[in-house]
Design a protein around this motif. Structure first.
Motif, short mmCIF file in Angstrom:
data_model
loop_
_atom_site.label_atom_id
_atom_site.label_comp_id
_atom_site.label_asym_id
_atom_site.label_seq_id
_atom_site.Cartn_x
_atom_site.Cartn_y
_atom_site.Cartn_z
N GLN A 14 37.96 48.27 48.20
CA GLN A 14 38.08 47.21 47.20
C GLN A 14 36.84 47.21 46.33
O GLN A 14 35.72 47.27 46.82
CB GLN A 14 38.22 45.86 47.90
N PHE A 15 37.05 47.19 45.01
CA PHE A 15 35.94 47.18 44.07
C PHE A 15 35.80 45.80 43.44
O PHE A 15 36.80 45.12 43.17
CB PHE A 15 36.18 48.20 42.95
N GLU A 16 34.56 45.41 43.20
CA GLU A 16 34.31 44.15 42.51
C GLU A 16 34.72 44.28 41.04
O GLU A 16 34.71 45.37 40.47
CB GLU A 16 32.83 43.78 42.60
N GLY A 17 35.10 43.15 40.45
CA GLY A 17 35.45 43.15 39.03
C GLY A 17 34.26 43.53 38.17
O GLY A 17 33.10 43.36 38.56
N ARG A 18 34.53 44.06 36.98
CA ARG A 18 33.46 44.50 36.11
C ARG A 18 32.63 43.34 35.58
O ARG A 18 31.43 43.48 35.32
CB ARG A 18 34.04 45.29 34.93
N ARG A 19 33.27 42.20 35.40
CA ARG A 19 32.55 41.04 34.89
C ARG A 19 32.59 39.91 35.91
O ARG A 19 33.49 39.85 36.76
CB ARG A 19 33.17 40.57 33.57
N ARG A 20 31.62 39.03 35.81
CA ARG A 20 31.58 37.88 36.72
C ARG A 20 32.85 37.05 36.54
O ARG A 20 33.26 36.75 35.42
CB ARG A 20 30.35 37.03 36.43
N GLY A 21 33.44 36.71 37.63
CA GLY A 21 34.66 35.92 37.60
C GLY A 21 35.93 36.76 37.69
O GLY A 21 37.01 36.22 37.94
N ASP A 22 35.81 38.09 37.44
CA ASP A 22 36.97 38.95 37.58
C ASP A 22 37.37 39.06 39.04
O ASP A 22 36.51 39.07 39.95
CB ASP A 22 36.66 40.36 37.05
N ARG A 23 38.66 39.19 39.28
CA ARG A 23 39.15 39.35 40.65
C ARG A 23 38.84 40.76 41.14
O ARG A 23 38.86 41.72 40.35
CB ARG A 23 40.65 39.11 40.71
N PRO A 24 38.55 40.93 42.43
CA PRO A 24 38.33 42.27 42.98
C PRO A 24 39.57 43.14 42.79
O PRO A 24 40.70 42.65 42.75
CB PRO A 24 38.05 42.00 44.46
N VAL A 25 39.33 44.45 42.68
CA VAL A 25 40.41 45.41 42.51
C VAL A 25 40.62 46.15 43.84
O VAL A 25 39.70 46.78 44.36
CB VAL A 25 40.08 46.43 41.40
N LEU A 26 41.85 46.05 44.36
CA LEU A 26 42.19 46.75 45.60
C LEU A 26 42.68 48.15 45.24
O LEU A 26 43.79 48.32 44.75
CB LEU A 26 43.27 45.97 46.37
N ALA A 27 41.82 49.15 45.48
CA ALA A 27 42.14 50.53 45.08
C ALA A 27 42.91 51.28 46.16
O ALA A 27 43.78 52.10 45.85
CB ALA A 27 40.86 51.29 44.76
#
Length: 265
Positions: A14-27
């Motif tokens: 799982q990657f953190e979102g690029r900007r603050r407040g973005d939801r994490p991305v489940l890769a």
């Protein structure tokens, strides 16, 4: 009995979102797979399906959120940088773009000899002899040693990248879209070279591609990925001959055929 060289257990990335407040991305979501000695497992799926992320997790280029990566039964999920360098003697990678993986300011011989000098502590003469040997294995002329990457075509550079992966004598190679940047005729040459090297050297491949036709040509078994999860996995003939999942059928339907009215699936 065939030895299991690689096992991935319940892998989640799982990657953190690029900007603050973005939801994490489940890769990658709870992926389990294995590769045995001397075989090729193909990972196939569209761009963004998670296949390259799995390869990068095996290589230690991304940190799994959960799960394990085992190499010859040993957990390599969170090894130190020194242990990871030592693993380079057994585990290597061929990337999609051969030019970006070669230093343009160094000769081919210098680039390929470096891991032998650092990891094996080989003498300059022994390192040069081994580099010339692997260059010959991939069909490159002896004068390649003293030339620069810019002097070669894309197909030749990919042969050099394969030689670089071979120089330490690994048993498992991650092939991350190794032919997608090449012309079709050159693709066939590189794929056949990889098959020949596998037969001669007993290599195992984790072969990543978006092209299920390439996977069908290269792999003993195949895992089909969609949105980070494996939707189908099994022997290549079974998965590509009688696919059970609609996504696999869609990938097969997208393969160009001489007569579009004739389809095997």
């Amino acid at each position: 009995m065939t030895e299991r060289i690689l096992e991935v257990r319940d892998l989640r990335v799982q990657f953190e979102g690029r900007r603050r407040g973005d939801r994490p991305v489940l890769a990658v979501d709870d992926v389990s797979l294995h590769v045995d000695d001397g075989e090729t497992l193909g990972l196939v799926g569209e761009s963004g399906s998670g296949k390259s992320t799995i390869g990068n997790a095996v290589l230690g280029l991304v940190r799994p959120t959960r799960g394990q990566v085992l190499f010859r039964g040993a957990d390599i999920t969170s090894v130190t940088s020194g242990q990871r360098r030592a693993l380079g003697q057994q585990l290597q990678v061929i990337f999609q773009d051969p030019y970006s993986s070669l230093n343009p300011s160094r000769t081919i011989g210098s680039t390929l000899a470096e891991p032998l000098r650092i990891v094996r502590r080989a003498s300059r003469r022994d390192a040069a002899a081994q580099v010339e040997h692997v260059l010959a294995q991939v069909g490159m002329a002896t004068d390649t040693f003293h030339r620069f990457p810019r002097e070669f075509s894309g197909g030749q550079r990919q042969r050099i990248a394969i030689a670089r992966a071979l120089v330490l004598g690994p048993k498992l190679i991650i092939c991350d879209e190794p032919t997608s940047a090449l012309d079709l005729s050159v693709q066939a040459q590189i794929l056949n070279l990889l098959l020949d090297l596998q037969r001669r050297l007993g290599l195992s491949y984790l072969f990543v591609s978006h092209d299920i036709d390439v996977i069908r040509h290269m792999s003993h078994r195949v895992a089909v990925l969609s949105k980070g999860s494996i939707v189908e996995q099994g022997p290549t003939d079974e998965v590509t001959g009688s696919p059970s999942h609609a996504y696999t059928r869609a990938l097969l339907a997208a393969v160009p055929v001489p007569d579009p009215r004739v389809r095997s699936v």
